[in-house]
Scaffold this active site. Structure first.
Site, PDB file in Angstrom:
ATOM      1  N   ASP A  72      -4.494   7.632  44.382  1.00 53.18           N
ATOM      2  CA  ASP A  72      -4.945   8.886  43.794  1.00 53.18           C
ATOM      3  C   ASP A  72      -5.982   9.560  44.672  1.00 53.18           C
ATOM      4  OD1 ASP A  72      -3.441   9.128  41.596  1.00 53.18           O
ATOM      5  OD2 ASP A  72      -4.932   8.433  40.163  1.00 53.18           O
ATOM      6  N   ASP A 113       5.378   7.374  37.153  1.00 52.77           N
ATOM      7  CA  ASP A 113       4.000   6.900  37.069  1.00 52.77           C
ATOM      8  C   ASP A 113       3.899   5.701  36.117  1.00 52.77           C
ATOM      9  OD1 ASP A 113       1.286   6.957  37.600  1.00 52.77           O
ATOM     10  OD2 ASP A 113       1.080   9.103  37.220  1.00 52.77           O
TER      11      ASP A 113
END
Ligand code: DGJ
Length: 715
Positions: free
Chosen positions: A509, A450
């Site tokens: 997301d 990430d």
């Protein structure tokens, strides 16, 4: 071995997959583009010369006297007033080079052009390649041959497009709504998409496409550029109004970021240029190119279960074990433990950098979970955010000098975190050592990597980007078979640069299927489905609050690398059974989905979107109702991409529901149509409620004994 030949002073034709790039190297200046587009077929020297002569623009009063032609790296001395091919100087001097080609060597579809300019003391290399799938790959290196420093401000190679390319399309977006298309006329000026976020960005252009007016998925000539870089970058389309329309790209350098000492070189990111008839053919050139890489994932893409939206930071071993067990029962193949497992990371504002398993949440380490996951036959994946640090972490306290900053004060925090200076060798070694230790201890096979914030007041984005790439490469070299997913607050690091070092991208997301239809549709403009993570979400989306049925969620995720991201313990038996059936359907079709040709179509009047993956023998299509139709019943749906001469049987794979309304005949009695009929005449579909989808298989060859009525059960 491909023979190399000296092609200086010639017109060179590179040909591949229906595309030709024809370059004029007859003068001693940098190569000019005679043609980039459809391949006219093999041309002999005389024809190439005549073609190049015929491409020279007529003289226009008020431009420079003599023929005007601009090279791949446009220079001011040719009367170029657009974006300079090379921007830089030696303390304000030597900013207008005049390069002379010293060597031009062709090896198959590759051309290497070396040039120099004694007056600015610069050397240049253009590495030009026409790939097997017909993409032009272009890389530029600039060398300082002088005795003093040369500051590079921008390296901006371009390819020209014809004046019939009068319309532009590129992508834009924001967090949780990445890669939204925007279109407009190709007007005079520069349509510049610049990313200065220190990462690719949720708002990145991804591709800038110029095409004939009205170009679409299935037809219309298009020319496109992509900048394969995960740091600051620029991608643009420029119309000078003086007979030149160009597409360009490059790194967006901070002031003084690249200063070449004598003898040093700067290598720009690779640019990929695609020409095609329609956006689908353009996508297929990118997909084929990626699929031909030796390191392209070859094994079937496993069904992932990512636990982020099921547990967030609440790491309870019992719950995670139940998730693993329920997942394994319904066919999950990889269990991914997301954020929250490391030292004191029970919230988003802490722990980053301290890559030790948290002893409070995990008194036995991750072993009890990892052992069970493996016992259940799944592989284990783990989340890291290696380039980041929480200001109150042990790491930040011990090494404040490792936090990337431009002045003694820290940059503003974003997502409560700061950026670690990975270009600092000590910081790099520390992170590499910690990650290696965890990966080795738990036999981690997959990293979710990430990168959750933009870089602000961060000097040295160029070095930072290269260091991140190197960290990935070192880990992959140390742990053969380790796969890496590129995630960045969702889909903010999606580019062909990162994909040289990783194995898939997390597209967003937002896993609301309605949003994901758009995000995945346009992410796949560049990236094949097997490299795009797509997860089945909860019935009520965590990012939008919208509610969708399981079929819509699952069908949307099928057109990606399929996975799950919902709390399996909250499903009732019927939902669990249906989810298992969708997983089986994914497994049945994944070989097709991850190797076939992507086709897309819009039906604006009904709001239906068709997405398909096609081979000559078999195709799978999803039809999604993106909104309520303007008309009921909707007209016939056509199915592009099939072999027109072959006969096919069409059947509904799912959902198998009786609320689909009156059923067109083909649903209940087998029907065979030629590929030509399906592409041009089409068939009626059942009525689709808004924000639902159906999955249709079209199989070729002799009539099969498939059950005529749709079934969700796996074969
Ligand atoms: C952003 C990612 O996109 C999410 O999937 C999740 O991994 C969180 N970060 C964790 O912090």
């Amino acid at each position: 071995m491909t023979k190399s030949s000296d092609v200086a002073r010639r017109v060179v034709q590179l040909r591949s997959a229906g595309v030709a790039l024809i370059l004029d190297l007859r003068s001693d200046g940098l190569p000019t583009v005679v043609h980039w587009g459809a391949d006219p077929g093999p041309c002999d020297r005389a024809e190439l010369d005549a073609m190049a002569d015929a491409a020279v623009p007529p003289h226009v009063i008020n431009l420079i006297d003599g023929p005007v032609s601009h090279s791949l790296l446009p220079e001011n001395h040719t009367g170029w007033f657009g974006v300079p091919g090379l921007s830089g100087s030696r303390s304000g001097a030597a900013w207008a080079p005049r390069f002379t080609v010293s060597a031009a060597v062709q090896e198959g579809r590759r051309l290497t052009v070396d040039a120099a300019d004694p007056s600015t003391a610069l050397g240049l290399r253009l590495a030009i390649e026409l790939t097997g799938s017909g993409l032009v790959r272009l890389r530029t290196s600039v060398r300082n041959d002088g005795d003093d420093d040369y500051r590079v401000d921008a390296v901006s190679p371009v390819l020209p497009v014809p004046d019939r390319a009068a319309e532009l399309l590129d992508l834009a977006g924001r967090w949780s709504r990445e890669r939204q298309p925007q279109r407009g006329p190709f007007n005079i000026g520069v349509h510049l998409r610049e990313g200065r976020r220190g990462r690719t960005g949720a708002d990145a252009a991804t591709v800038v496409v110029a095409g004939v007016p009205g170009f679409g998925f299935r037809s219309g000539e298009v020319w496109a550029v992509h900048t394969a870089w995960s740091g600051n970058h620029r991608t643009w389309a420029e119309h000078t109004g003086e007979g030149f329309r160009t597409l360009g790209g490059g790194e967006s350098l901070q002031p003084g970021e690249i200063t070449l000492r004598p003898g040093e070189s700067y290598r720009s990111p690779e640019l990929y240029y695609g020409y095609a008839d329609g956006l689908d053919e353009l996508a297929s050139r990118f997909h084929r190119h990626l699929r031909e890489r030796p390191h392209h994932p070859g094994a079937p893409r496993p069904v992932n279960l990512n636990v982020w939206e099921a547990v967030y930071f609440d790491h309870d071993l019992g719950k995670l074990l139940t998730l693993a067990e329920r997942g394994a029962e319904i066919g999950v193949e990889r269990f991914v433990l997301d954020d929250g497992w490391f030292h004191r990371r029970n919230g988003p504002d802490r722990g980053l950098g301290d890559w030790f398993v948290d002893e409070q949440s995990w008194p036995g380490g991750l072993h009890p979970l990892v052992d069970r996951v493996k016992e259940l036959g799944m592989t284990f994946g783990l989340w890291f955010e290696p380039e980041m640090v929480s200001p109150r972490s042990k790491l930040a306290v011990a090494h404040p000098e490792w936090i990337l900053r431009a002045r003694p004060q820290l940059p503003p925090a974003s997502r409560w975190q700061q950026v670690l200076d990975l270009a600092d060798p000590a910081a790099f070694d520390h992170v590499l050592a910690r990650m290696s230790a965890v990966i080795a201890e738990y036999g981690v096979g997959y990293l979710k990597w990430d990168h959750n914030r933009d870089l602000i007041e961060a000097p040295g984005v160029h070095r930072q980007t290269l260091a991140a790439y190197r960290l990935m490469d070192e880990l992959r070299a140390a742990f053969p078979g380790l796969e890496i997913e590129s995630c960045s607050s969702g889909g903010a690091r999606v580019d062909l640069g990162i994909l040289e070092h990783t194995d898939r991208v997390w597209a967003s997301d937002c896993i609301d299927p309605l949003e994901r239809q758009t995000i995945q549709r346009w992410t796949s403009q560049l990236i094949p489905l097997e490299l795009i993570g797509g997860h089945v979400a909860s019935g009520v989306s965590h990012t939008t609050g919208r509610r969708h049925d399981l079929a819509f969620r699952a069908i949307t995720s099928l057109f990606a690398h399929f996975g799950l991201e919902l709390d399996l313990t909250g499903l009732d038996d019927a939902e669990t059974t249906e989810l298992a059936e969708w997983i089986a359907i994914y497994k049945r079709y994944r070989a097709l989905l991850h190797s076939g040709t992507l086709v897309r179509d819009d039906h604006p009047g009904t709001g239906r979107w068709l997405t398909g993956v096609v081979t000559p023998e078999l195709a799978l299509y999803s039809v999604a109702a993106m909104r309520r139709s303007d008309e009921e019943p909707a007209g016939r749906m056509t199915f592009p991409g099939l072999d027109p001469a072959r006969h096919y049987e069409i059947r509904l794979v799912g959902p198998n529901r009786d609320d689909l309304g009156p059923r067109p005949g083909w649903l209940d009695s087998p029907a065979r149509f030629s590929g030509a009929t399906l592409a041009t005449v089409g068939v009626r579909l059942p009525t689709l409620r808004p924000e639902t989808a159906m999955l249709i298989e079209v199989s070729g060859g002799p009539s099969s004994n498939r059950p005529p009525v749709s079934t969700l059960s796996a074969e």
